[in-house]
Design an enzyme around this catalytic site. Structure first.
Site, PDB file in Angstrom:
ATOM      1  N   CYS A  83       0.800  -1.201   0.036  1.00  0.00           N
ATOM      2  CA  CYS A  83      -0.013   0.079  -0.008  1.00  0.00           C
ATOM      3  C   CYS A  83       0.841   1.145  -0.069  1.00  0.00           C
ATOM      4  O   CYS A  83       0.659   2.284  -0.732  1.00  0.00           O
ATOM      5  CB  CYS A  83      -0.806   0.062   0.963  1.00  0.00           C
ATOM      6  N   HIS A 125       1.995   5.044   9.663  1.00  0.00           N
ATOM      7  CA  HIS A 125       1.094   4.060   9.041  1.00  0.00           C
ATOM      8  C   HIS A 125       0.104   3.760  10.299  1.00  0.00           C
ATOM      9  O   HIS A 125       0.707   3.385  11.350  1.00  0.00           O
ATOM     10  CB  HIS A 125       2.165   3.065   8.705  1.00  0.00           C
TER      11      HIS A 125
END
Length: 405
Positions: A221, A248
């Site tokens: 991602c 994150h």
């Protein structure tokens, strides 16, 4: 493949197309509708409609896009997001017919329908029996086996396996699905080994060769967030070197409470700590933008939020520049070649505003900085689940379009 009056017509030569045109003209002359070379075109009638259909059917095309049968191995966060992304598309060349989930049908159905991040799924999710689901009226077989070699992909006629466990990420591992009868594998994680092709949609997906690759990776991602804007920076300003930090959201790989883990930082309670850890995303960008190989590296800070992340890249560039020029390059890309992949925003956003964003990366233009005239800082948001899953579906669609199964 085109259809006329229920008859399938494909692979018709240009000569056939010309014959249809001649037939139209002859019919027009015979019926007195118009001369062949008339400059005036009367209103279309039923005869025109018939010949238009026939001519369209006879016109050669690049070949029909096949609908492929897809199985999902591992029905976790990405697997369930992929199902929702797929179900939300008006047109698709993918038919998801199976999932492998060791939790069983009841759990698979419940977690697909009810999601703490995505909310309740709008589509109907129905348990048919102990091995079958119906999602939006489409039947999906549920199997439960941890050994890919024993999965019924051949029996089910599976063309593509979306490998979402995070375990089988190299050629030999993912290749077990092919041994079980599947034709190709798409890994939803960084791939390992030269026999795995890595593709980021919008960056290097045009390089996908259906004859060469049996196993491909959609990268991570974070790579999907970084690669599009790094490509813009590289093409417009030429990156010399740089570093990246992704802040994150925590993931299922971390521990809810302090417990054993091979990474001692990830062993600590995910919802109580900022957890510094490794990421290969910056280096992996070089797999899809080869000219930056050896120029980028970075780390991750896992934080106590369940979804949405933000990537901060600082790099030295060769071409002297300024903030407005950098943002201008991003804005132009967002409206052109990277539309639908890279989004540009000048709004004062926070992470909750990014949830459910389809694009891979959202440039936060107000945070762009240029120090001196060659040190550039770029900050970009991404929904690390939803945006990434949209690209998984996109890449599967590209594979279906190119064929080779």
């Amino acid at each position: 493949m085109a259809f006329v009056s229920g008859v399938s017509v494909s692979g018709v030569s240009a000569t056939k197309s010309q014959q249809v045109c001649n037939a139209r003209s002859s019919f027009a002359q015979f019926s007195g509708m118009r001369p062949v070379n008339s400059l005036f075109k009367p209103a279309a009638d039923a005869n025109d409609a018939f010949f238009s259909q026939l001519e369209a059917a006879a016109t050669p095309s690049s070949g029909p896009t096949m609908t492929i049968k897809v199985a999902i191995n591992g029905f976790g966060r990405i697997g369930r997001n992929v199902i929702r992304c797929w179900a939300g598309r008006k047109e698709t060349n993918l038919e998801i017919v199976a999932v492998n989930d060791t939790s069983g049908v009841k759990t698979a159905a419940h977690l697909l329908k009810y999601d703490s991040i995505l909310g309740t799924f709008d589509e109907d999710v129905e348990i048919v029996d102990d091995s079958t689901l119906k999602v939006a009226g489409k039947t999906i077989t549920v199997v439960s086996n941890r050994n890919p070699l024993e999965l019924p992909w051949g029996e089910l006629g599976i063309d593509l396996v979306i490998e979402g466990t995070g375990v089988f990420v190299d050629g030999p591992g993912a290749g077990k699905h092919i041994e079980a009868g599947a034709k190709k594998v798409l890994i939803t994680a960084p791939g390992k080994g030269d026999d795995v092709g890595t593709f980021v949609v919008g960056v290097n997906d045009e390089d996908y060769d259906e004859k060469k690759y049996k196993v491909v990776s959609n990268a991570s991602c974070t790579t999907n967030c970084m690669a599009p804007f790094v490509k813009v920076l590289e093409e417009e300003f030429n990156i010399i070197k740089g570093t990246m930090t992704t802040t994150h959201s925590y993931t299922g790989d971390q521990r809810l409470l302090d417990a054993g883990h091979r990474d001692l930082r990830r062993a600590r309670a995910a919802a109580l700590n900022i957890v510094p850890t490794t990421t290969g995303a910056a280096k992996a960008v070089a797999l899809v933008v080869p000219s930056v190989k050896g120029k980028l590296n970075g780390i991750a800070l896992r934080v106590p939020t369940p979804n949405v992340s933000i990537c901060d890249v600082v790099c030295q560039v060769e071409k002297k520049t300024f903030k407005e020029e950098v943002n201008g390059a991003f804005k132009k890309a967002s409206e052109g070649k990277l539309k639908g992949i890279l989004k540009y925003s000048e709004e004062p956003l926070v992470s909750a505003d990014i949830k459910g964003t389809d694009e891979s990366t959202v440039i936060d233009a107000s945070l762009t900085m240029v120090v001196g005239d060659d040190l550039v800082k770029v900050v970009a948001w991404y929904d690390n689940e939803w945006g990434y899953s949209q690209r998984v579906v996109d890449l599967a669609e590209i594979m279906a379009k190119k064929g080779g199964f």
